[in-house]
Design an enzyme around this catalytic site. Sequence first.
Site, PDB file in Angstrom:
ATOM      1  N   TYR A   1     -18.870  46.736  -8.165  1.00  0.00           N
ATOM      2  CA  TYR A   1     -17.672  45.914  -8.013  1.00  0.00           C
ATOM      3  C   TYR A   1     -16.424  46.652  -8.507  1.00  0.00           C
ATOM      4  O   TYR A   1     -15.399  46.695  -7.827  1.00  0.00           O
ATOM      5  CB  TYR A   1     -17.838  44.599  -8.775  1.00  0.00           C
ATOM      6  CG  TYR A   1     -16.670  43.650  -8.626  1.00  0.00           C
ATOM      7  CD1 TYR A   1     -16.493  42.938  -7.448  1.00  0.00           C
ATOM      8  CD2 TYR A   1     -15.756  43.469  -9.651  1.00  0.00           C
ATOM      9  CE1 TYR A   1     -15.429  42.056  -7.296  1.00  0.00           C
ATOM     10  CE2 TYR A   1     -14.685  42.594  -9.508  1.00  0.00           C
ATOM     11  CZ  TYR A   1     -14.532  41.895  -8.334  1.00  0.00           C
ATOM     12  OH  TYR A   1     -13.469  41.029  -8.187  1.00  0.00           O
TER      13      TYR A   1
ATOM     14  N   ASN B   1     -15.553  38.301   9.892  1.00  0.00           N
ATOM     15  CA  ASN B   1     -16.272  39.159   8.951  1.00  0.00           C
ATOM     16  C   ASN B   1     -15.427  40.416   8.780  1.00  0.00           C
ATOM     17  O   ASN B   1     -15.358  41.252   9.690  1.00  0.00           O
ATOM     18  CB  ASN B   1     -17.660  39.499   9.490  1.00  0.00           C
ATOM     19  CG  ASN B   1     -18.452  40.391   8.550  1.00  0.00           C
ATOM     20  OD1 ASN B   1     -17.929  40.922   7.573  1.00  0.00           O
ATOM     21  ND2 ASN B   1     -19.729  40.566   8.839  1.00  0.00           N
TER      22      ASN B   1
END
Length: 255
Positions: free
Chosen positions: A155, A63
């Site tokens: 984003y 992760n």
Amino acid sequence: MMSLEKHTEIVTGGASGIGLVTAHRLADLGANVVIADLNEDAGAEAAKKLDGVRADAVFVKTNVAESSDVQALIESVTDRFGSIEILMHFAGIGIERFALETTRDEWDRIISVNLTGTFLVMQAAGAVMVEAGYGRIVSMASAAGERGGTGRTAYGASKGGVAAMTRVMALEWAAHGVTVNTLAPGAIDTALVQKMHETETRRAYLQRIPMNRYGAPEEVAAAAVCLALPESSYITGVTLAVDGGFLSGGVIKDD
């Protein structure tokens, strides 16, 4: 002949899409491959198919937004291979959400993975490379980080930050033989994009792309491989668009 023999590469997000294609291209040139991804099944399968093709390939579940995972990844790679010559940091997530509809949780998740994750991985791998006096780092920005687009508040901000961070690290590590560049893909026909881009999104993109088509993952991988080569030693701090001319476009008239 181009060769990456005795090089070790980490590809985050390497279990699928652009990352997977890039891992194959680098393995074809002789590099050892470490696929770092959260998708354990896909990552392990990808490493299995690559292992022994030209060099060694392994999978490390990671992760990128967790410091402990990133440190474990770097330690695993250096323990097994002794060095890290190439980092392809492609792990990331996307979302389309208008600014007024973006929740704090959505914002935090995008920034955590795309921006903080990029910092953590590049910092950790960069430390190894700076000490060794050699390295090639390629991060993943986006055309959305260079141009405004509806639904791209979180984003676009995360990817614009990646490009800025790449330039800073390029300056700081240039004297140590480490190059740091980033790719800014436009519309690329990955499996994820095929699910996300409905008809109207595709129409909006295609009317702004001079080549009038989406790109392929292989075309982004080709640019990444170029920046990973030892011969690319005088290229650093660059945001390389792989977008069919999208970022260069202005008024486009039909013949």
